[in-house]
Structure formats: C-alpha cells, structure tokens
Motif scaffolding. Structure first.
Motif, PDB file in Angstrom:
ATOM      1  N   ALA A   1     -86.587  15.727 -36.731  1.00 35.98           N
ATOM      2  CA  ALA A   1     -86.510  14.648 -35.585  1.00 35.98           C
ATOM      3  C   ALA A   1     -87.048  13.588 -36.357  1.00 35.98           C
ATOM      4  CB  ALA A   1     -87.288  15.252 -34.421  1.00 35.98           C
ATOM      5  N   GLY A   2     -87.727  13.397 -37.196  1.00 37.08           N
ATOM      6  CA  GLY A   2     -88.365  12.330 -37.973  1.00 37.08           C
ATOM      7  C   GLY A   2     -89.725  11.925 -37.644  1.00 37.08           C
ATOM      8  N   LEU A   3     -90.473  12.913 -37.179  1.00 35.47           N
ATOM      9  CA  LEU A   3     -91.714  12.641 -36.682  1.00 35.47           C
ATOM     10  C   LEU A   3     -92.614  12.566 -37.993  1.00 35.47           C
ATOM     11  CD1 LEU A   3     -93.017  12.722 -34.071  1.00 35.47           C
ATOM     12  CD2 LEU A   3     -93.875  14.895 -34.039  1.00 35.47           C
ATOM     13  N   LYS A   4     -93.395  11.758 -38.060  1.00 35.89           N
ATOM     14  CA  LYS A   4     -94.385  11.506 -39.407  1.00 35.89           C
ATOM     15  C   LYS A   4     -95.870  11.839 -39.063  1.00 35.89           C
ATOM     16  CE  LYS A   4     -90.701  10.007 -41.507  1.00 35.89           C
ATOM     17  NZ  LYS A   4     -90.298  10.833 -42.885  1.00 35.89           N
ATOM     18  N   ARG A   5     -96.659  12.094 -39.870  1.00 35.58           N
ATOM     19  CA  ARG A   5     -97.972  12.270 -40.054  1.00 35.58           C
ATOM     20  C   ARG A   5     -98.737  10.877 -39.531  1.00 35.58           C
ATOM     21  NH1 ARG A   5    -103.234  14.235 -41.542  1.00 35.58           N
ATOM     22  NH2 ARG A   5    -104.235  12.960 -42.983  1.00 35.58           N
ATOM     23  N   GLY A   6     -99.739  10.876 -38.660  1.00 37.39           N
ATOM     24  CA  GLY A   6    -100.135   9.762 -38.131  1.00 37.39           C
ATOM     25  C   GLY A   6     -99.132   9.028 -36.835  1.00 37.39           C
ATOM     26  N   ASP A   7     -98.185   9.595 -36.725  1.00 41.99           N
ATOM     27  CA  ASP A   7     -97.444   8.951 -35.372  1.00 41.99           C
ATOM     28  C   ASP A   7     -98.264   9.178 -34.141  1.00 41.99           C
ATOM     29  OD1 ASP A   7     -95.358   8.025 -36.566  1.00 41.99           O
ATOM     30  OD2 ASP A   7     -93.960   9.736 -36.416  1.00 41.99           O
ATOM     31  N   PHE A   8     -98.118   8.402 -33.097  1.00 47.08           N
ATOM     32  CA  PHE A   8     -98.787   8.720 -31.735  1.00 47.08           C
ATOM     33  C   PHE A   8     -97.613   9.030 -30.885  1.00 47.08           C
ATOM     34  CE2 PHE A   8    -102.362   6.765 -33.285  1.00 47.08           C
ATOM     35  CZ  PHE A   8    -103.382   7.365 -32.903  1.00 47.08           C
ATOM     36  N   ILE A   9     -97.634  10.443 -29.981  1.00 43.41           N
ATOM     37  CA  ILE A   9     -96.462  10.390 -29.217  1.00 43.41           C
ATOM     38  C   ILE A   9     -96.976  10.242 -27.706  1.00 43.41           C
ATOM     39  CG2 ILE A   9     -95.072  12.504 -28.170  1.00 43.41           C
ATOM     40  CD1 ILE A   9     -95.603  14.110 -30.712  1.00 43.41           C
ATOM     41  N   LEU A  10     -96.452   9.199 -27.105  1.00 45.65           N
ATOM     42  CA  LEU A  10     -97.013   8.534 -25.782  1.00 45.65           C
ATOM     43  C   LEU A  10     -96.399   9.407 -24.703  1.00 45.65           C
ATOM     44  CD1 LEU A  10     -96.322   4.952 -26.768  1.00 45.65           C
ATOM     45  CD2 LEU A  10     -98.121   6.283 -27.357  1.00 45.65           C
ATOM     46  N   SER A  11     -95.316  10.056 -24.768  1.00 49.51           N
ATOM     47  CA  SER A  11     -94.779  10.826 -23.561  1.00 49.51           C
ATOM     48  C   SER A  11     -93.665  11.747 -24.293  1.00 49.51           C
ATOM     49  CB  SER A  11     -94.269   9.933 -22.497  1.00 49.51           C
ATOM     50  OG  SER A  11     -93.153   9.107 -22.856  1.00 49.51           O
ATOM     51  N   PHE A  12     -93.299  12.576 -23.299  1.00 48.69           N
ATOM     52  CA  PHE A  12     -92.151  13.566 -23.478  1.00 48.69           C
ATOM     53  C   PHE A  12     -91.204  13.536 -22.283  1.00 48.69           C
ATOM     54  CE2 PHE A  12     -94.763  16.290 -21.552  1.00 48.69           C
ATOM     55  CZ  PHE A  12     -94.079  17.458 -20.803  1.00 48.69           C
ATOM     56  N   ASP A  13     -89.908  13.445 -22.477  1.00 48.20           N
ATOM     57  CA  ASP A  13     -89.186  13.478 -21.440  1.00 48.20           C
ATOM     58  C   ASP A  13     -89.315  12.414 -20.109  1.00 48.20           C
ATOM     59  OD1 ASP A  13     -87.446  15.449 -22.833  1.00 48.20           O
ATOM     60  OD2 ASP A  13     -88.490  16.973 -21.657  1.00 48.20           O
ATOM     61  N   GLY A  14     -90.071  11.466 -20.757  1.00 47.81           N
ATOM     62  CA  GLY A  14     -90.838  10.309 -19.383  1.00 47.81           C
ATOM     63  C   GLY A  14     -91.957  10.846 -18.978  1.00 47.81           C
ATOM     64  N   PHE A  15     -92.383  11.792 -19.097  1.00 45.22           N
ATOM     65  CA  PHE A  15     -93.963  12.276 -18.606  1.00 45.22           C
ATOM     66  C   PHE A  15     -94.965  12.075 -19.442  1.00 45.22           C
ATOM     67  CE2 PHE A  15     -90.507  15.491 -16.807  1.00 45.22           C
ATOM     68  CZ  PHE A  15     -90.742  15.413 -15.538  1.00 45.22           C
ATOM     69  N   LYS A  16     -95.908  11.566 -18.768  1.00 44.30           N
ATOM     70  CA  LYS A  16     -97.180  11.597 -19.558  1.00 44.30           C
ATOM     71  C   LYS A  16     -98.036  12.999 -19.792  1.00 44.30           C
ATOM     72  CE  LYS A  16    -100.255  10.639 -15.645  1.00 44.30           C
ATOM     73  NZ  LYS A  16    -101.201   9.646 -14.871  1.00 44.30           N
ATOM     74  N   PHE A  17     -98.895  13.086 -20.771  1.00 41.90           N
ATOM     75  CA  PHE A  17     -99.640  14.145 -21.129  1.00 41.90           C
ATOM     76  C   PHE A  17    -100.783  14.346 -20.222  1.00 41.90           C
ATOM     77  CE2 PHE A  17     -97.191  13.170 -25.242  1.00 41.90           C
ATOM     78  CZ  PHE A  17     -96.721  14.175 -25.276  1.00 41.90           C
ATOM     79  N   SER A  18    -100.921  15.797 -19.818  1.00 45.15           N
ATOM     80  CA  SER A  18    -102.229  16.098 -19.225  1.00 45.15           C
ATOM     81  C   SER A  18    -102.518  17.579 -19.724  1.00 45.15           C
ATOM     82  CB  SER A  18    -101.720  16.221 -17.558  1.00 45.15           C
ATOM     83  OG  SER A  18    -100.891  17.216 -17.561  1.00 45.15           O
ATOM     84  N   ASN A  19    -103.679  17.695 -19.401  1.00 42.28           N
ATOM     85  CA  ASN A  19    -104.183  19.240 -19.725  1.00 42.28           C
ATOM     86  C   ASN A  19    -103.392  20.152 -19.523  1.00 42.28           C
ATOM     87  OD1 ASN A  19    -106.456  18.045 -20.818  1.00 42.28           O
ATOM     88  ND2 ASN A  19    -107.789  18.274 -19.137  1.00 42.28           N
ATOM     89  N   ASN A  20    -102.444  20.181 -18.235  1.00 43.18           N
ATOM     90  CA  ASN A  20    -101.547  21.259 -17.910  1.00 43.18           C
ATOM     91  C   ASN A  20    -100.181  21.350 -18.530  1.00 43.18           C
ATOM     92  OD1 ASN A  20    -103.336  22.001 -15.572  1.00 43.18           O
ATOM     93  ND2 ASN A  20    -102.539  20.205 -14.372  1.00 43.18           N
TER      94      ASN A  20
END
Length: 431
Positions: free
Chosen positions: A142-161
């Motif tokens: 996918a082109g993900l690199k060490r040090g990247d920040f993932i801000l969201s996935f599929d438009g959803f923000k991250f939570s403990n769940n």
C-alpha cells in the motif's frame, strides 16, 4: 508415552456417579478415560519435563481432570516460579505465539504501530503511528512507511473499540500524513496527507535479517545488521524452504566483503529463536581469541540433569567479522535467543555496549511435546545461564545507554544513520 493412571478409577467412578457416568451397573469406564486421558498425559509430561516439575507433587482435584486442556495446563504452569513462557496449542496454530506489539505473523496487515493522542495538539483524536512495515505485506504494498501517521480508516476516527481493525480484517482506505515541526520547534502540523488502499490481512513472513548495510561514520566502516529472529528456518510456514541459517551466513559474508570494522547489531525486534542460532551469530561476531570461551550453559530439572550442557563459541564456522567490540540495540521486544546472545557476549567479557530499552527477560528454554497431533505443549524445560551459572535475568537486561524513539518527531528507516537508536549506537563507537 503410556498414559499414567493418576487417580484411582474406583474413586473417580464413585465421585462421578451423580453425574451419570455409572447407572444400573453399566460400565462406562472407557467414556471416563476418554474425558480425562489428555489431561492425565499433560500432568505426566509436566511432572517429567517441566523445569519446575517438583512443584506438581500434589494430585489435582478430580474435577480438574475434566477441564479444557488449555485451562488444565495453565493451572499446572501457575505452580511454577512466575512462569510466563510456557504455552499450549490446541488442534492447529490459531494464535501467533510470537507477536510483536500490534503485529502478528499469521493474519496481519504487516505493520506495527503505537496509539497516540494527536501530537499536534490540534485535536484530542487518537492516531496511529507506524513503527515497522514488513516487506511483502499488505502495508508495504500500500506504500505505508515507518513514521507515517494514520489519521482515519474508511472515514472513521480511531477509538479503543476499533483499534483491532488495524491488526487484521478486510481491505481498508487509510488517510495517512506525516508530522512536521516548525523551525523553532514550537508547533506541529501534518503534511503530505494522502489516501492509501490496504489489502485484506494475510500471513506475513518475518524475514530474519531485513536490513544489512555498511555506513561510513567517523572515518570508519560500521556494519549494521538487523536481526528479527534467530531460528534456523521459518517457524510458521513449513513449506517455505528458505534456510534462515544460510541467510545469516550471507549477511555476515556481505559485511565482511564490505570491510566493516565495527558492528551495530540491532536486536530490537528479535523476539524468537534457538540457543544454537544465538550461539552461531555470536561466534561470527567475536574475535577468534574468544572462540574457546564459554557462551552459555543449560540447567534442566533433576529428572534430566544429564542434559545439562556447556556451549562454547563455535570454531567450525566460515570466517567471521573478527571484531573487538559490538554495540547492540535492544528493546522490550528483545526476547529469548537475543537475550541469550547478549548474556553470552557479556559473560565472555567481550566488549559489548547495549543501547535502547530493557529486554523481556526470558531466561528459560521451552521444548515441544505433542499428543495425538491435537495438543501441543511448549513448557519451560531448562534455565539458560552464562559462564558464571547465572540465570537471574528474568526481569530483563538493562541497557548501558537508554534510548527511546516515542518522543521523536521523525522516525527514519532502519539502517538510516539518522535513526535515533542507530545514531546513538554509532556515537557510542566514536566515544
């Protein structure tokens, strides 16, 4: 091995009659044996081979024999001395027994990450910071690199769940960015925001020597060898014919051909391996004058004291690096064989500088035993000690120089001389 009758059959039948195991004179002995024989086998094996088998002298309560094997095994291990290394597998390997943070080998996107509250301070959202991307994985493709920040996935923000959705599952759309800092180091912002598509999770091979290179530093050629596991072959995929021992030999030959006169050995990700492979790598590192020194000793339980063994550094290897010292990078992920390597070098009084964090503290060997191809146990069977018979490192091996990249703005690639741990390791060589 013949099953041992651990309880009086008549006692069991009497005790279980209220549960319907006997009725109207019907003999249901074989049903009873079928329900208990696996745990009888477990107890017999643990009494014979477990490092702390002498703690299993008392008979378990009769009802314990009807527990699930994993529950019964856990109760036996709980009688050991703070045993956190023995484990059991039922039917097939369903759980990765050697994960690394958020990464597992069996079903993974192929990256490890930490969870941070937005370090820019602009929001209170949780973001994922990519720590390691494994070659050939969905994350790498996918082109993900060490040090990247993932801000969201599929438009959803991250939570403990939903954090577990970044460990395995279906394909996703990721919003990714990099963190930047102002010239006066007072404000942070995100740059290079982009969208990436990551494939569904899959088995990801953990390559044993992902980075091998030579760096020119302070007028010296410094070899850099990253080792992620010290196994002779791929432990998760028996169909993979690659011999990891051959890859080790090739890595050493490369560093020797590039005329490396110093070495930084990066064991921060090395969390699995064998004593023999640890000994092999250590033997490649040391100067020939150390080859007759003791590397490690093993101490088994009293039933198998004849297996106690002293291991010296190997003398039958191709030419090694013939070094006078080594700097080792370590972390809380550094487990088992990597720790035995460190202890072996230290106790042989080979000059060794440790940079990073405290290791995990696995001071025991585990050994595989199987039952009808369905139950596989890996109990602790022997202490791994140094030349001084010392195996008291269950709290981990502390570094000489503490180092942590969690507060760093930029995480450079492994092998980049600007990467925090490697930069400190090279600095130690120059002192």
């Amino acid at each position: 091995m013949k099953n041992h009758k651990l309880l009086s059959l008549s006692f069991l039948i009497l005790a279980l009659s209220s549960l319907g195991f006997t009725s109207c004179g019907e003999d249901r002995t074989y049903e009873l044996e079928a329900l208990t024989k696996h745990n009888e086998w477990l107890l017999s094996q643990m009494r014979e081979h477990y490092l702390w088998g002498d703690t299993l002298t008392a008979e378990p309560a009769w009802k314990d024999y009807f527990a699930k094997p994993e529950e019964f095994f856990s109760r036996l291990c709980a009688k050991g001395r703070s045993d956190k290394w023995s484990y059991i597998e039922i039917d097939t390997l369903k759980v990765d027994r050697h994960p690394r943070g958020m990464f597992n080998h069996l079903k993974s996107y192929g990256f490890d990450f930490s969870i941070l509250v937005d370090p820019s301070g602009a929001t209170t959202k949780q973001y994922l910071r990519v720590l390691t991307v494994y070659a050939g994985s969905p994350a790498a493709r996918a082109g993900l690199k060490r040090g990247d920040f993932i801000l969201s996935f599929d438009g959803f923000k991250f939570s403990n769940n939903n954090i577990d959705k970044m460990q395995s599952g279906p394909s996703h759309k990721l919003t990714v960015a990099n963190l930047a800092v102002s010239d006066d180091s007072t404000t942070f912002s995100y740059i290079d925001q982009r969208e990436l598509s990551i494939d569904k999770s899959e088995y990801v091979e953990d390559r044993p020597f992902p980075v091998v290179c030579t760096i020119d530093a302070y007028g010296t050629k410094v070899g850099y060898l990253m080792c992620s596991r010290l196994t002779p072959c791929n432990p998760e995929d028996s169909t993979n014919a690659t011999a990891y021992q051959d890859l080790m030999d090739q890595a050493i030959a490369q560093l020797r051909a590039e005329k490396a006169t110093e070495l930084v050995l990066d064991l921060r990700l090395c969390n699995f391996g064998t004593l023999e492979m640890a000994r092999r790598l250590a033997s490649y590192i040391v100067h020939p004058s150390f080859r007759d020194h003791v590397f490690a000793k093993t101490f088994w339980n009293p039933h198998h004291a004849d297996r106690n063994q002293t291991y010296t550094f190997q003398t039958d290897l191709p030419e090694g690096l013939n070094l006078r010292r080594v700097v080792i990078i370590q972390s809380s992920y550094t487990v088992g064989a990597a720790e035995w390597l460190i202890r072996g070098l230290q106790s042989a009084e080979f000059p060794t500088i440790l940079v990073g964090g405290t290791t995990a503290g696995q001071n025991v060997l585990t050994h595989h035993m199987g039952y009808d191809y369905k139950i596989n146990i890996y109990p602790a069977v022997a202490y791994v000690a140094d030349v001084n018979d010392d195996y008291n490192y269950s709290s981990g091996i502390k570094p000489d120089v503490e180092c942590d990249d969690q507060s760093a703005v930029y995480l450079y690639n492994y092998g980049d001389e600007n990467e925090i741990y490697l930069r400190e390791a090279i600095r130690q060589l120059h002192l």
